[in-house]
Design an enzyme around this catalytic site. Structure first.
Site, mmCIF file in Angstrom:
data_model
loop_
_atom_site.group_PDB
_atom_site.id
_atom_site.type_symbol
_atom_site.label_atom_id
_atom_site.label_comp_id
_atom_site.label_asym_id
_atom_site.label_seq_id
_atom_site.Cartn_x
_atom_site.Cartn_y
_atom_site.Cartn_z
ATOM 1 N N CYS A 1 40.966 48.018 62.651
ATOM 2 C CA CYS A 1 40.935 49.282 61.906
ATOM 3 C C CYS A 1 40.211 49.108 60.571
ATOM 4 O O CYS A 1 40.645 48.334 59.726
ATOM 5 C CB CYS A 1 42.387 49.730 61.710
ATOM 6 S SG CYS A 1 42.678 50.930 60.431
ATOM 7 N N CYS B 1 42.263 50.029 57.489
ATOM 8 C CA CYS B 1 43.296 48.998 57.275
ATOM 9 C C CYS B 1 42.728 47.835 56.463
ATOM 10 O O CYS B 1 43.399 47.297 55.581
ATOM 11 C CB CYS B 1 43.824 48.470 58.603
ATOM 12 S SG CYS B 1 44.655 49.695 59.626
#
Length: 103
Positions: free
Chosen positions: A28, A31
């Site tokens: 991600c 993230c």
């Protein structure tokens, strides 16, 4: 440095004080950007909060337990109880404000 934990260690660390948990995925993009923000937050507030990282894919039971629907998700726990939650990429001032409101 932020600490990545698995479920056993997680359960040992969340019972006392303020703990910010970052549910993330290694694939991600947001993230990965949030990790840099959380490093800055830790430098600013490291003595007031413990910041833990939980891999979304490796900790399905905790993902289910905390009803995490996506990542990144930040959950602030105080003495083991959820007090606040943020989803998506967050900026340092918003995270610090959330922590300071719950000290």
């Amino acid at each position: 440095m932020l600490k990545e934990v698995e479920s056993t260690e997680f359960n040992e660390l969340v019972g006392n004080g303020l703990v910010l948990v970052d549910f993330f995925s290694t694939t991600c993009g947001p993230c990965k950007m949030l990790a840099f923000v959380l490093n800055d937050v830790e430098k600013a507030l490291g003595d007031k909060v413990t910041i833990l990282k939980l891999d979304f894919d490796k900790n399905k039971e905790l993902v289910d337990q905390y009803e995490v629907k996506g990542y990144p998700t930040l959950i602030l726990l105080k003495d083991g109880q959820e007090v606040k939650r943020m989803q998506g990429l967050q900026q340092k001032p918003a995270i610090i404000k959330m922590i300071e409101e719950n000290l």
